[in-house]
Design a protein around this motif. Structure first.
Motif, PDB file in Angstrom:
ATOM      1  N   TYR A 405       0.826  -1.208   0.000  1.00  0.00           N
ATOM      2  CA  TYR A 405       0.000   0.000   0.000  1.00  0.00           C
ATOM      3  C   TYR A 405       0.864   1.264   0.000  1.00  0.00           C
ATOM      4  CZ  TYR A 405      -3.810  -3.221   1.181  1.00  0.00           C
ATOM      5  OH  TYR A 405      -4.721  -4.252   1.185  1.00  0.00           O
ATOM      6  N   GLU A 406       2.013   1.207   0.634  1.00  0.00           N
ATOM      7  CA  GLU A 406       2.936   2.347   0.620  1.00  0.00           C
ATOM      8  C   GLU A 406       3.365   2.667  -0.809  1.00  0.00           C
ATOM      9  OE1 GLU A 406       6.277   1.689   3.153  1.00  0.00           O
ATOM     10  OE2 GLU A 406       5.067   1.455   4.977  1.00  0.00           O
ATOM     11  N   GLU A 407       3.677   1.628  -1.577  1.00  0.00           N
ATOM     12  CA  GLU A 407       4.093   1.857  -2.958  1.00  0.00           C
ATOM     13  C   GLU A 407       2.933   2.341  -3.820  1.00  0.00           C
ATOM     14  OE1 GLU A 407       7.130   1.923  -4.188  1.00  0.00           O
ATOM     15  OE2 GLU A 407       7.849   1.535  -2.147  1.00  0.00           O
ATOM     16  N   VAL A 408       1.729   1.879  -3.515  1.00  0.00           N
ATOM     17  CA  VAL A 408       0.552   2.357  -4.237  1.00  0.00           C
ATOM     18  C   VAL A 408       0.348   3.847  -3.971  1.00  0.00           C
ATOM     19  CG1 VAL A 408      -1.968   2.237  -4.349  1.00  0.00           C
ATOM     20  CG2 VAL A 408      -0.617   0.125  -4.358  1.00  0.00           C
ATOM     21  N   GLU A 409       0.463   4.251  -2.700  1.00  0.00           N
ATOM     22  CA  GLU A 409       0.320   5.668  -2.353  1.00  0.00           C
ATOM     23  C   GLU A 409       1.384   6.518  -3.025  1.00  0.00           C
ATOM     24  OE1 GLU A 409      -2.195   7.174  -0.686  1.00  0.00           O
ATOM     25  OE2 GLU A 409      -3.077   5.164  -0.878  1.00  0.00           O
ATOM     26  N   ARG A 410       2.571   5.962  -3.122  1.00  0.00           N
ATOM     27  CA  ARG A 410       3.651   6.685  -3.803  1.00  0.00           C
ATOM     28  C   ARG A 410       3.302   6.929  -5.269  1.00  0.00           C
ATOM     29  NH1 ARG A 410       9.640   4.164  -4.938  1.00  0.00           N
ATOM     30  NH2 ARG A 410      10.443   5.901  -6.198  1.00  0.00           N
ATOM     31  N   LEU A 411       2.717   5.915  -5.919  1.00  0.00           N
ATOM     32  CA  LEU A 411       2.304   6.086  -7.311  1.00  0.00           C
ATOM     33  C   LEU A 411       1.182   7.109  -7.449  1.00  0.00           C
ATOM     34  CD1 LEU A 411       2.205   2.551  -9.012  1.00  0.00           C
ATOM     35  CD2 LEU A 411       3.682   4.470  -9.581  1.00  0.00           C
ATOM     36  N   LYS A 412       0.328   7.188  -6.432  1.00  0.00           N
ATOM     37  CA  LYS A 412      -0.771   8.153  -6.475  1.00  0.00           C
ATOM     38  C   LYS A 412      -0.283   9.586  -6.376  1.00  0.00           C
ATOM     39  CE  LYS A 412      -4.456   5.282  -4.428  1.00  0.00           C
ATOM     40  NZ  LYS A 412      -5.362   5.124  -3.262  1.00  0.00           N
ATOM     41  N   ASN A 413       0.785   9.784  -5.645  1.00  0.00           N
ATOM     42  CA  ASN A 413       1.183  11.149  -5.279  1.00  0.00           C
ATOM     43  C   ASN A 413       2.498  11.632  -5.872  1.00  0.00           C
ATOM     44  OD1 ASN A 413      -1.071  11.584  -3.371  1.00  0.00           O
ATOM     45  ND2 ASN A 413      -0.087   9.934  -2.214  1.00  0.00           N
ATOM     46  N   GLU A 414       3.328  10.722  -6.378  1.00  0.00           N
ATOM     47  CA  GLU A 414       4.616  11.127  -6.952  1.00  0.00           C
ATOM     48  C   GLU A 414       4.649  10.749  -8.430  1.00  0.00           C
ATOM     49  OE1 GLU A 414       7.943   9.499  -4.901  1.00  0.00           O
ATOM     50  OE2 GLU A 414       7.134   9.988  -2.904  1.00  0.00           O
ATOM     51  N   PRO A 415       4.765  11.723  -9.317  1.00  0.00           N
ATOM     52  CA  PRO A 415       4.826  11.399 -10.744  1.00  0.00           C
ATOM     53  C   PRO A 415       6.026  10.506 -11.062  1.00  0.00           C
ATOM     54  CG  PRO A 415       4.481  13.761 -10.405  1.00  0.00           C
ATOM     55  CD  PRO A 415       4.810  13.178  -9.064  1.00  0.00           C
ATOM     56  N   VAL A 416       5.791   9.525 -11.899  1.00  0.00           N
ATOM     57  CA  VAL A 416       6.873   8.656 -12.357  1.00  0.00           C
ATOM     58  C   VAL A 416       7.809   9.470 -13.249  1.00  0.00           C
ATOM     59  CG1 VAL A 416       7.420   6.617 -13.751  1.00  0.00           C
ATOM     60  CG2 VAL A 416       5.438   6.597 -12.226  1.00  0.00           C
ATOM     61  N   SER A 417       9.098   9.308 -13.071  1.00  0.00           N
ATOM     62  CA  SER A 417      10.059  10.076 -13.859  1.00  0.00           C
ATOM     63  C   SER A 417      10.049   9.630 -15.316  1.00  0.00           C
ATOM     64  CB  SER A 417      11.468   9.903 -13.295  1.00  0.00           C
ATOM     65  OG  SER A 417      11.935   8.591 -13.506  1.00  0.00           O
ATOM     66  N   GLN A 418      10.462  10.542 -16.190  1.00  0.00           N
ATOM     67  CA  GLN A 418      10.531  10.214 -17.604  1.00  0.00           C
ATOM     68  C   GLN A 418      11.535   9.092 -17.855  1.00  0.00           C
ATOM     69  OE1 GLN A 418       8.320  11.664 -19.634  1.00  0.00           O
ATOM     70  NE2 GLN A 418       8.957  10.160 -21.180  1.00  0.00           N
ATOM     71  N   LYS A 419      12.588   9.064 -17.053  1.00  0.00           N
ATOM     72  CA  LYS A 419      13.603   8.017 -17.188  1.00  0.00           C
ATOM     73  C   LYS A 419      12.999   6.641 -16.906  1.00  0.00           C
ATOM     74  CE  LYS A 419      18.106   6.572 -15.374  1.00  0.00           C
ATOM     75  NZ  LYS A 419      19.198   6.887 -14.412  1.00  0.00           N
ATOM     76  N   GLU A 420      12.154   6.566 -15.868  1.00  0.00           N
ATOM     77  CA  GLU A 420      11.535   5.285 -15.540  1.00  0.00           C
ATOM     78  C   GLU A 420      10.535   4.874 -16.610  1.00  0.00           C
ATOM     79  OE1 GLU A 420       9.997   2.988 -11.520  1.00  0.00           O
ATOM     80  OE2 GLU A 420       9.909   5.185 -11.582  1.00  0.00           O
ATOM     81  N   LEU A 421       9.830   5.851 -17.179  1.00  0.00           N
ATOM     82  CA  LEU A 421       8.898   5.543 -18.265  1.00  0.00           C
ATOM     83  C   LEU A 421       9.644   5.036 -19.490  1.00  0.00           C
ATOM     84  CD1 LEU A 421       6.133   8.320 -18.332  1.00  0.00           C
ATOM     85  CD2 LEU A 421       5.849   5.874 -17.974  1.00  0.00           C
ATOM     86  N   GLU A 422      10.775   5.635 -19.797  1.00  0.00           N
ATOM     87  CA  GLU A 422      11.582   5.182 -20.934  1.00  0.00           C
ATOM     88  C   GLU A 422      12.068   3.754 -20.715  1.00  0.00           C
ATOM     89  OE1 GLU A 422      14.680   8.022 -21.444  1.00  0.00           O
ATOM     90  OE2 GLU A 422      13.355   9.600 -22.198  1.00  0.00           O
ATOM     91  N   LYS A 423      12.411   3.427 -19.478  1.00  0.00           N
ATOM     92  CA  LYS A 423      12.859   2.071 -19.162  1.00  0.00           C
ATOM     93  C   LYS A 423      11.726   1.065 -19.405  1.00  0.00           C
ATOM     94  CE  LYS A 423      13.454   0.565 -14.892  1.00  0.00           C
ATOM     95  NZ  LYS A 423      14.009   0.324 -13.525  1.00  0.00           N
ATOM     96  N   VAL A 424      10.503   1.463 -19.027  1.00  0.00           N
ATOM     97  CA  VAL A 424       9.347   0.599 -19.259  1.00  0.00           C
ATOM     98  C   VAL A 424       9.181   0.331 -20.745  1.00  0.00           C
ATOM     99  CG1 VAL A 424       6.849   0.432 -19.108  1.00  0.00           C
ATOM    100  CG2 VAL A 424       8.140   1.329 -17.174  1.00  0.00           C
ATOM    101  N   ILE A 425       9.218   1.403 -21.540  1.00  0.00           N
ATOM    102  CA  ILE A 425       9.027   1.262 -22.988  1.00  0.00           C
ATOM    103  C   ILE A 425      10.105   0.367 -23.588  1.00  0.00           C
ATOM    104  CG2 ILE A 425       9.034   2.504 -25.183  1.00  0.00           C
ATOM    105  CD1 ILE A 425       7.844   4.912 -23.582  1.00  0.00           C
ATOM    106  N   ASN A 426      11.361   0.596 -23.194  1.00  0.00           N
ATOM    107  CA  ASN A 426      12.468  -0.214 -23.723  1.00  0.00           C
ATOM    108  C   ASN A 426      12.291  -1.689 -23.388  1.00  0.00           C
ATOM    109  OD1 ASN A 426      13.690   2.048 -24.802  1.00  0.00           O
ATOM    110  ND2 ASN A 426      15.024   2.375 -23.031  1.00  0.00           N
ATOM    111  N   HIS A 427      11.889  -1.972 -22.154  1.00  0.00           N
ATOM    112  CA  HIS A 427      11.734  -3.361 -21.749  1.00  0.00           C
ATOM    113  C   HIS A 427      10.521  -4.016 -22.415  1.00  0.00           C
ATOM    114  CE1 HIS A 427      14.785  -2.618 -18.666  1.00  0.00           C
ATOM    115  NE2 HIS A 427      14.813  -3.915 -18.459  1.00  0.00           N
ATOM    116  N   LEU A 428       9.444  -3.265 -22.596  1.00  0.00           N
ATOM    117  CA  LEU A 428       8.287  -3.819 -23.284  1.00  0.00           C
ATOM    118  C   LEU A 428       8.619  -4.136 -24.738  1.00  0.00           C
ATOM    119  CD1 LEU A 428       5.391  -1.621 -21.854  1.00  0.00           C
ATOM    120  CD2 LEU A 428       5.737  -4.072 -21.481  1.00  0.00           C
ATOM    121  N   GLU A 429       9.360  -3.237 -25.375  1.00  0.00           N
ATOM    122  CA  GLU A 429       9.785  -3.489 -26.748  1.00  0.00           C
ATOM    123  C   GLU A 429      10.686  -4.706 -26.821  1.00  0.00           C
ATOM    124  OE1 GLU A 429      11.583   0.110 -28.109  1.00  0.00           O
ATOM    125  OE2 GLU A 429       9.714   0.852 -28.970  1.00  0.00           O
TER     126      GLU A 429
END
Length: 498
Positions: A405-429
């Motif tokens: 739940y702590e990590e869920v709250e963190r996702l609710k209140n702290e924007p994910v960094s662009q670097k982390e989003l890029e990592k997601v895209i790279n790994h999904l590809e």
């Protein structure tokens, strides 16, 4: 330089999969040949002349979600039964065998009817019927050729012969030398045209034993079965694919055959053939062997919608086993825009050793032995986003629940960094590239998305959609769905000594 080199390797690999070697001239969506037979069977063909082999997948859009009350487990049992042969294969003399099959059915129906009476049943009659059935089964075995499908395929270089049933679909797969495609079309069309559910009652017993081993006597299987049943109060996703024991025990052969005829039809079927093929020749073979199979009136799909959950649901499953926890939130399925966001959330929270939950709960706090996130129990209808964790002794499931739940709250209140989003895209590809690198991976992906998303191209557009997701999208989705009232929690607890 190392990062640039790694990028170039991935990029070139991407080109290899999605473009025609050596010219890189045509994208995948132009290379996949689609053809629909007059009876509605959908073909997806892809020429890959890199080795003299082909992978095939015949997928039917039918699973346990399509079953009716009292007949749960039918789709899974049929997966077993369709390995048993046809009027030609799996038998030494079908004409002589058939009279024994009819006799077996008559005795088995009498036995089932008597057993259904429960405490009012005539025990002496039951024993006599059991003995009669056993004698007929022993006589019948003289006509049975065991595993003839597998034997033929093996003799001709086939590998990976298998089948699978889920809540959504049922598929049959095999990889073969490319000069054996016609053999495959002959065998598989015969399986669709002339299936014989031989050894039905003994196989029904096998499935009951499988259920005991995988659910009734397995702590994790029991936990997840009860968890899903608690999360769904109306939708048939609540029923396990293997079925309820009381239904399996009395599955009626004639009704199972009716289910087979209805759903295992060409107009409910998607076929992928990938490898060293001549697509035009394959189409002609498919027309020759499958074209005369009549289509069926496929029943309307499940209209029942799971009501909005209005309060947290919690269950405990007692077992003589180590504790674990599973937490699920109702969510939409593809191609809903929010489902793409959940793919990103899944990767951020629970995909591998670099995920937030693994780093926090396994490496830093050392309160968990394992943590995972994923969607279940199917994808044809709205499903669940699930967290599953096993605590590291002496830590408790409560500590894992709080940390999640702590990590869920963190996702609710702290924007994910662009670097982390890029990592997601790279790994999904990269994951998609790995999945599609093999002919088997390609056939499985083509048929699955054609059945679930109504268009195999979903696998191509998926990453493009992911690229457009913003940190705000993630925060909004987490706030919308990760609510206590939308949550079901299942806990495996140590069974107390009596």
């Amino acid at each position: 330089m190392k990062r640039l080199k790694k990028f170039l390797i991935v990029f070139l690999y991407f080109l290899f999969i999605f473009y025609h070697i050596p010219a890189f001239s045509e994208p995948l969506e132009k290379r996949v040949i689609e053809h629909t037979l007059k009876n509605g069977m959908k073909l997806l063909l892809l020429k890959r002349p890199y080795s003299p082999t082909v992978a095939t997948n015949i997928l039917f859009k039918v699973g346990s979600v399509d079953e009716i009350t009292g007949m749960t487990g039918t789709a899974h049992l049929l997966e077993h039964m369709l390995f048993k042969g046809t009027e030609i294969l799996g038998t030494r003399d079908y004409e002589k065998e058939k009279s024994l099959l009819d006799k077996m059915d008559k005795i088995a129906m009498q036995l089932d009817n008597e057993n259904r009476k429960g405490i009012k049943a005539d025990r002496d009659l039951i024993e006599r019927l059991k003995n009669d059935l056993r004698k007929v089964q022993e006589e019948h075995q003289k006509f049975v050729v065991k595993d003839e499908f597998a034997s033929i395929y093996s003799k001709h270089g086939g590998i990976g012969y298998n089948a699978g049933t889920s809540r959504d679909v049922t598929s049959y797969v095999i990889s073969l030398p490319s000069n054996k495609v016609e053999l495959w079309t002959a065998i598989e069309s015969d399986r669709m045209k002339n299936p014989v559910l031989r050894e039905f009652y003994s196989e029904r017993d096998v499935v009951m034993e499988e259920r005991r081993m995988s659910y009734d006597n397995d702590p994790e299987g029991s936990l997840f079965e009860n968890f899903v049943a608690a999360a769904y109060s109306a939708h048939p996703y609540r029923v396990p694919t293997i079925g309820w024991m009381s239904d399996i025990r009395f599955l009626h052969k004639k009704r199972v055959e009716e289910f087979l005829k209805t759903y295992y039809a060409p107009n409910n079927c998607f076929v992928a053939v990938v490898g060293d093929i001549d697509p035009e020749k394959v189409i002609k073979m498919m027309e020759k062997y499958f074209g005369d199979i009549p289509p069926q009136n496929i029943p309307q799909r499940v209209w029942t919608e799971e009501p909005e959950q209005i309060g947290e649901r919690r269950i405990e499953v007692e077992f003589d086993a180590n504790p674990s926890i599973v937490i699920g939130y109702h969510k939409p399925t593809l191609p809903h825009d929010d489902d793409y966001v959940f793919d990103v959330i899944d990767f951020i929270l629970g995909s591998g050793r670099t995920s937030r939950l693994y780093k926090k709960m396994v490496e830093e706090k050392r309160i968990a032995l394992s943590v995972h996130t994923y969607s279940m129990p199917g994808s044809r209808y709205p499903n669940l986003f699930v967290f599953n964790g096993v605590p590291r002794a002496p830590h408790t499931v409560q500590e894992l629940e709080d940390a999640f739940y702590e990590e869920v709250e963190r996702l609710k209140n702290e924007p994910v960094s662009q670097k982390e989003l890029e990592k997601v895209i790279n790994h999904l590809e990269a994951g998609l590239i790995r999945q599609l690198a093999s002919n088997r991976g390609m056939t499985d992906t083509l048929t699955y998305y054609q059945a679930i998303a109504d268009d195999w191209r979903y696998m191509i557009t998926h990453v493009d959609k992911i690229r457009k997701i913003t940190p705000e999208d993630i925060m909004n989705v987490v706030r919308r769905y990760f609510m206590k009232s939308n949550r079901t929690v299942g806990i495996l607890v140590k069974k107390e000594a009596k």
